[in-house]
Design an enzyme around this catalytic site. Structure first.
Site, PDB file in Angstrom:
ATOM      1  N   HIS A  66     144.950  76.836  60.309  1.00  0.00           N
ATOM      2  CA  HIS A  66     145.110  78.289  60.170  1.00  0.00           C
ATOM      3  C   HIS A  66     143.885  78.906  59.480  1.00  0.00           C
ATOM      4  O   HIS A  66     143.353  79.916  59.934  1.00  0.00           O
ATOM      5  CB  HIS A  66     146.380  78.642  59.376  1.00  0.00           C
ATOM      6  CG  HIS A  66     146.390  80.083  58.977  1.00  0.00           C
ATOM      7  ND1 HIS A  66     146.784  81.080  59.839  1.00  0.00           N
ATOM      8  CD2 HIS A  66     145.959  80.701  57.843  1.00  0.00           C
ATOM      9  CE1 HIS A  66     146.601  82.253  59.240  1.00  0.00           C
ATOM     10  NE2 HIS A  66     146.112  82.052  58.034  1.00  0.00           N
ATOM     11  N   CYS A 118     147.072  80.809  65.879  1.00  0.00           N
ATOM     12  CA  CYS A 118     146.844  79.387  65.588  1.00  0.00           C
ATOM     13  C   CYS A 118     148.141  78.593  65.763  1.00  0.00           C
ATOM     14  O   CYS A 118     149.233  79.157  65.798  1.00  0.00           O
ATOM     15  CB  CYS A 118     146.252  79.200  64.197  1.00  0.00           C
ATOM     16  SG  CYS A 118     147.464  79.066  62.883  1.00  0.00           S
ATOM     17  N   CYS A 172     150.831  79.227  63.007  1.00  0.00           N
ATOM     18  CA  CYS A 172     151.529  80.515  63.035  1.00  0.00           C
ATOM     19  C   CYS A 172     152.362  80.691  64.304  1.00  0.00           C
ATOM     20  O   CYS A 172     153.384  81.378  64.278  1.00  0.00           O
ATOM     21  CB  CYS A 172     150.528  81.663  62.896  1.00  0.00           C
ATOM     22  SG  CYS A 172     149.770  81.686  61.267  1.00  0.00           S
ATOM     23  N   CYS A 197     148.738  85.947  64.282  1.00  0.00           N
ATOM     24  CA  CYS A 197     147.739  84.868  64.329  1.00  0.00           C
ATOM     25  C   CYS A 197     148.122  83.906  65.459  1.00  0.00           C
ATOM     26  O   CYS A 197     149.289  83.536  65.600  1.00  0.00           O
ATOM     27  CB  CYS A 197     147.677  84.130  62.994  1.00  0.00           C
ATOM     28  SG  CYS A 197     146.559  82.717  63.011  1.00  0.00           S
ATOM     29  N   ASP A 219     122.869  69.279  56.292  1.00  0.00           N
ATOM     30  CA  ASP A 219     122.235  69.619  55.024  1.00  0.00           C
ATOM     31  C   ASP A 219     121.445  68.382  54.579  1.00  0.00           C
ATOM     32  O   ASP A 219     121.781  67.248  54.908  1.00  0.00           O
ATOM     33  CB  ASP A 219     123.281  70.058  53.988  1.00  0.00           C
ATOM     34  CG  ASP A 219     122.633  70.793  52.808  1.00  0.00           C
ATOM     35  OD1 ASP A 219     121.386  70.920  52.781  1.00  0.00           O
ATOM     36  OD2 ASP A 219     123.366  71.247  51.908  1.00  0.00           O
ATOM     37  N   ASP A 226     128.420  78.655  55.391  1.00  0.00           N
ATOM     38  CA  ASP A 226     129.220  77.423  55.398  1.00  0.00           C
ATOM     39  C   ASP A 226     129.903  77.308  54.047  1.00  0.00           C
ATOM     40  O   ASP A 226     129.396  77.832  53.048  1.00  0.00           O
ATOM     41  CB  ASP A 226     128.333  76.182  55.578  1.00  0.00           C
ATOM     42  CG  ASP A 226     127.706  75.755  54.258  1.00  0.00           C
ATOM     43  OD1 ASP A 226     126.732  76.386  53.838  1.00  0.00           O
ATOM     44  OD2 ASP A 226     128.237  74.828  53.611  1.00  0.00           O
TER      45      ASP A 226
HETATM   46  N1  PRF Z   1     120.640  73.688  48.812  1.00  0.00           N
HETATM   47  C1  PRF Z   1     121.147  72.783  49.700  1.00  0.00           C
HETATM   48  N2  PRF Z   1     122.446  72.801  50.053  1.00  0.00           N
HETATM   49  C2  PRF Z   1     123.253  73.738  49.504  1.00  0.00           C
HETATM   50  C3  PRF Z   1     122.785  74.702  48.592  1.00  0.00           C
HETATM   51  C4  PRF Z   1     121.405  74.684  48.211  1.00  0.00           C
HETATM   52  O1  PRF Z   1     120.893  75.479  47.403  1.00  0.00           O
HETATM   53  C5  PRF Z   1     123.898  75.506  48.243  1.00  0.00           C
HETATM   54  C6  PRF Z   1     123.924  76.679  47.343  1.00  0.00           C
HETATM   55  N3  PRF Z   1     124.493  76.397  46.090  1.00  0.00           N
HETATM   56  C7  PRF Z   1     124.990  75.005  48.960  1.00  0.00           C
HETATM   57  N4  PRF Z   1     124.590  73.948  49.720  1.00  0.00           N
HETATM   58  N5  PRF Z   1     120.335  71.862  50.223  1.00  0.00           N
HETATM   59 ZN    ZN Z   2     147.612  81.091  61.738  1.00  0.00          ZN
END
Ligand code: PRF
Ligand code: ZN
Length: 372
Positions: free
Chosen positions: A335, A307, A310, A305, A93, A267
């Site tokens: 888990h 994992c 578990c 499960c 990110d 994510d």
């Molecule tokens: N922009 C960026 N990372 C993020 C978001 C976003 O809007 C969000 C959403 N809230 C999560 N992570 N760069």
């Molecule tokens: Zn598990």
């Protein structure tokens, strides 16, 4: 030269898609959940364990890595893959989100973002060029545009400014990007929950013809109906043959619903963060292992499960362990990650087998019904 991203749709059901995404570090089946290792490490879980769980795409964060160990060091060792010894894919990110999560310590102007470090008060500038340069040094397979992120519940001129600035910054990102051959730059659609602003962002960003797109600015306190409508508006308009990534969404029900709306990637820190507070995911919703009732349950978190937690331990033992040992957090994290990775495999497979409706019905029925 091989392409840096190939996206092959294997089957669809209404808007939902089961696909294979081929990236420089191997193949990923979608829909996919990407575990978050913000600072280049998963909290309490090793990369070997991530691999054993079947994870093939992990997330890391540019802001935190730029601060420590720093882009120059990562470039010197040949990137984050080498540094942490992870042979599968990574997505970074851009640092944009930290404008919101660390808003008290950041200042945004047209030039970029200025952060004050919460650790030692040093100043860091993150302009679009800096974010992309650092992401080129980190070397992730997918890198994210630097977006101007404001709280979802913001409206008026500030939301419009953020939207238009995100597009202007994207053009600076594209100009600064030096590794187009092996790193995919994904733009991030903004516009809050305002359909007009979303439409504008979609039009502007789709024109830039990226290999994939993210939907940003959600999961920030907006109501569920606006959230779903906005996701649906984005997936209806984004190019069919490219992956769509919904940022910051990792609550199991949201993953299931948004996969049905045509999202391919997710994510969230929620699975591992909530594990550290003793909460486990099960087919029947959340199980709080700090709760005294679990002291008398001599069964695993989730029957069947596979994992590590578990296969070996009862709820009773984990409940006892939580008060004393860090290893309980480790086991619950494993888990929860396994739960989400298996959920994604089931979604993928049910789209291919043509029984997504049955799968989703069964999932929701159990999730909203207490066991027993
Ligand atoms: N922009 C960026 N990372 C993020 C978001 C976003 O809007 C969000 C959403 N809230 C999560 N992570 N760069
Ligand atoms: Zn598990």
């Amino acid at each position: 030269m091989p392409k840096s991203l190939e996206f092959t749709i294997l089957a669809t059901h209404n808007f939902a898609r089961a696909s294979i995404m081929r990236l420089p570090h191997g193949q990923v089946n979608t829909p996919v959940y990407m575990p978050v290792g913000t600072k280049g490490a998963m909290k309490g879980v090793t990369y070997q364990e991530m691999e054993d769980l079947g994870c093939r795409l992990l997330l890391a964060n540019t802001y935190h890595l730029a601060y420590k160990p720093g882009g120059d060091l990562l470039e010197k060792v040949g990137g984050l893959h080498n540094f942490v010894n992870w042979k599968h894919n990574i997505l970074t990110d851009s640092g944009g989100f930290q404008m919101v999560s660390m808003s008290k310590l950041s200042e945004v102007t047209e030039e970029g973002v200025k952060f004050e470090s919460p650790y030692d008060k040093t100043i860091m500038y993150l302009r679009p060029e800096d974010s992309i340069h650092t992401q080129n040094q980190i070397g992730a397979d997918i890198i994210m545009a630097l977006d101007d992120v404001v709280r979802t519940t913001t409206d008026g001129p500030r939301m419009q400014e953020a939207n238009e600035r995100t597009t202007r910054w994207l053009d600076r990102d594209i100009a600064a990007h030096k590794r187009k051959h092996d790193q995919n730059l994904f733009p991030i659609i903004q516009g809050g929950v305002d359909p007009k602003l979303r439409e504008q962002s979609l039009n502007d960003l789709i024109k830039r013809e990226a290999n994939g797109y993210a939907i940003g600015g959600l999961a920030g306190g907006e109501d569920k109906v606006s959230f779903w409508k906005t996701v649906a508006q984005c997936t209806a308009k984004l190019p069919i043959n490219k992956p769509r990534y919904l940022m910051g969404v990792g609550y199991p029900v949201d993953i299931v619903v948004c996969s049905c709306l045509g999202v391919d990637m997710f994510d969230c820190v929620f699975s591992t963060r909530t594990a550290r507070f003793g909460t486990a995911f099960t087919d029947y919703g959340f199980l709080k292992l700090k709760n005294n009732q679990t002291a008398n349950v001599f069964e695993p978190i989730q029957k069947g499960c596979q994992c590590q937690a578990c296969k070996s331990y009862t709820q009773s033992y984990l409940h006892y362990l939580i008060a004393k040992e860090e290893v309980a957090c480790h086991l619950i994290s494993i888990h929860n990650l396994n739960y989400l990775i298996q959920l994604m495999l089931n979604l993928h497979q049910s789209i291919i087998d043509g029984n997504l409706i049955e799968f989703v019905n069964g999932f929701l029925k159990k999730w909203y019904q207490k066991e027993g």
